[in-house]
Design a protein around this motif. Structure first.
Motif, PDB file in Angstrom:
ATOM      1  N   PRO A 118       0.761  -0.858  -0.150  1.00 31.33           N
ATOM      2  CA  PRO A 118       0.633  -0.071  -0.112  1.00 31.33           C
ATOM      3  C   PRO A 118       0.720   0.864   0.439  1.00 31.33           C
ATOM      4  N   ALA A 119       0.295   1.843  -0.925  1.00 31.16           N
ATOM      5  CA  ALA A 119       0.755   3.535  -1.096  1.00 31.16           C
ATOM      6  C   ALA A 119       0.083   4.504  -1.276  1.00 31.16           C
ATOM      7  N   GLU A 120       0.858   5.339  -0.801  1.00 31.00           N
ATOM      8  CA  GLU A 120      -0.318   6.907  -1.725  1.00 31.00           C
ATOM      9  C   GLU A 120       0.664   7.676  -2.865  1.00 31.00           C
ATOM     10  N   ASP A 121      -0.424   7.865  -4.134  1.00 36.19           N
ATOM     11  CA  ASP A 121      -0.372   8.863  -5.044  1.00 36.19           C
ATOM     12  C   ASP A 121       0.136   7.474  -5.926  1.00 36.19           C
ATOM     13  N   GLY A 147      -5.122   8.641   8.259  1.00 34.14           N
ATOM     14  CA  GLY A 147      -4.580   8.079   7.201  1.00 34.14           C
ATOM     15  C   GLY A 147      -3.794   6.947   6.732  1.00 34.14           C
ATOM     16  N   LEU A 148      -3.052   6.668   6.063  1.00 36.06           N
ATOM     17  CA  LEU A 148      -1.922   5.394   4.456  1.00 36.06           C
ATOM     18  C   LEU A 148      -1.017   5.391   6.050  1.00 36.06           C
ATOM     19  N   PRO A 149      -1.131   4.407   6.896  1.00 32.72           N
ATOM     20  CA  PRO A 149       0.220   4.355   7.916  1.00 32.72           C
ATOM     21  C   PRO A 149       1.472   3.899   6.698  1.00 32.72           C
ATOM     22  N   GLU A 150       2.770   4.488   7.513  1.00 33.66           N
ATOM     23  CA  GLU A 150       3.759   3.704   7.097  1.00 33.66           C
ATOM     24  C   GLU A 150       4.623   2.527   7.032  1.00 33.66           C
ATOM     25  N   GLY A 151       5.105   2.191   6.443  1.00 35.99           N
ATOM     26  CA  GLY A 151       5.930   1.074   6.291  1.00 35.99           C
ATOM     27  C   GLY A 151       5.014  -0.190   5.980  1.00 35.99           C
ATOM     28  N   LEU A 152       3.874  -0.479   5.461  1.00 35.99           N
ATOM     29  CA  LEU A 152       3.465  -1.291   5.208  1.00 35.99           C
ATOM     30  C   LEU A 152       3.497  -2.346   4.192  1.00 35.99           C
ATOM     31  N   THR A 153       3.757  -3.920   3.892  1.00 34.22           N
ATOM     32  CA  THR A 153       4.053  -4.227   3.156  1.00 34.22           C
ATOM     33  C   THR A 153       2.774  -4.804   2.229  1.00 34.22           C
ATOM     34  N   PRO A 154       2.757  -5.700   1.130  1.00 32.57           N
ATOM     35  CA  PRO A 154       1.830  -6.377   0.551  1.00 32.57           C
ATOM     36  C   PRO A 154       1.417  -7.804   2.042  1.00 32.57           C
ATOM     37  N   LEU A 156       2.101  -8.512   8.561  1.00 34.68           N
ATOM     38  CA  LEU A 156       3.130  -9.708   9.481  1.00 34.68           C
ATOM     39  C   LEU A 156       4.283  -9.865   9.116  1.00 34.68           C
ATOM     40  N   GLU A 157       4.665  -9.023   7.743  1.00 31.98           N
ATOM     41  CA  GLU A 157       6.577  -8.450   7.666  1.00 31.98           C
ATOM     42  C   GLU A 157       7.139  -7.848   7.643  1.00 31.98           C
ATOM     43  N   SER A 158       6.654  -6.467   8.337  1.00 30.40           N
ATOM     44  CA  SER A 158       7.592  -5.357   8.840  1.00 30.40           C
ATOM     45  C   SER A 158       6.687  -5.026  10.089  1.00 30.40           C
ATOM     46  N   GLY A 159       5.720  -5.664  10.443  1.00 28.60           N
ATOM     47  CA  GLY A 159       5.497  -5.428  11.836  1.00 28.60           C
ATOM     48  C   GLY A 159       4.788  -3.945  12.157  1.00 28.60           C
ATOM     49  N   VAL A 160       4.128  -2.895  11.141  1.00 26.73           N
ATOM     50  CA  VAL A 160       3.612  -1.892  11.479  1.00 26.73           C
ATOM     51  C   VAL A 160       2.403  -2.407  12.281  1.00 26.73           C
ATOM     52  N   PHE A 161       2.034  -0.997  13.074  1.00 27.64           N
ATOM     53  CA  PHE A 161       0.073  -1.824  13.538  1.00 27.64           C
ATOM     54  C   PHE A 161       0.104  -0.251  13.135  1.00 27.64           C
ATOM     55  N   ASP A 162      -1.519  -0.652  12.899  1.00 27.80           N
ATOM     56  CA  ASP A 162      -2.027   0.929  13.173  1.00 27.80           C
ATOM     57  C   ASP A 162      -3.659   0.847  12.948  1.00 27.80           C
ATOM     58  N   TRP A 163      -4.410   1.467  14.431  1.00 25.62           N
ATOM     59  CA  TRP A 163      -5.616   1.191  14.257  1.00 25.62           C
ATOM     60  C   TRP A 163      -6.192   2.798  14.303  1.00 25.62           C
TER      61      TRP A 163
END
Length: 96
Positions: A16-19, A57-64, A87-94
């Protein structure tokens, strides 16, 4: 909770990415009627990978390999929001 096939997602295998970075198509950003129908059909459905629909907003650091949990999954109530757990980068956002 279970994972099913999510066919028709233009973002399968893309982080996931912006723009439009990396070819990612943000939800609701296209005038394509097929994409609009797809996003409407999966809105509010938990999934692994593909198009994410963050409440803010879209959290930074998300992978496929992002697991998006929608409000009300398995009796868990996020207060009207959703969560992304990568599950790859460990980023969590709610957000709600």
């Amino acid at each position: 909770m279970w994972i099913g096939e999510r066919t028709g997602d233009p973002n399968t295998g893309i982080a996931p990415a912006e723009d439009g970075e990396g070819g990612y198509v943000e939800a609701w950003s296209s005038d394509d009627e097929e994409l609009e129908a797809f996003w409407s059909s999966v809105h509010g459905v938990s999934h692994l990978g593909g198009t994410v629909m963050p409440c803010q907003g879209l959290p930074e650091g998300l992978t496929p390999y992002v697991f998006e949990l929608e409000d009300g999954v398995g009796g868990v109530n996020f207060g009207g929001g959703n969560a992304q757990l990568d599950l790859e980068s460990g980023v969590f956002d709610w957000a709600q």
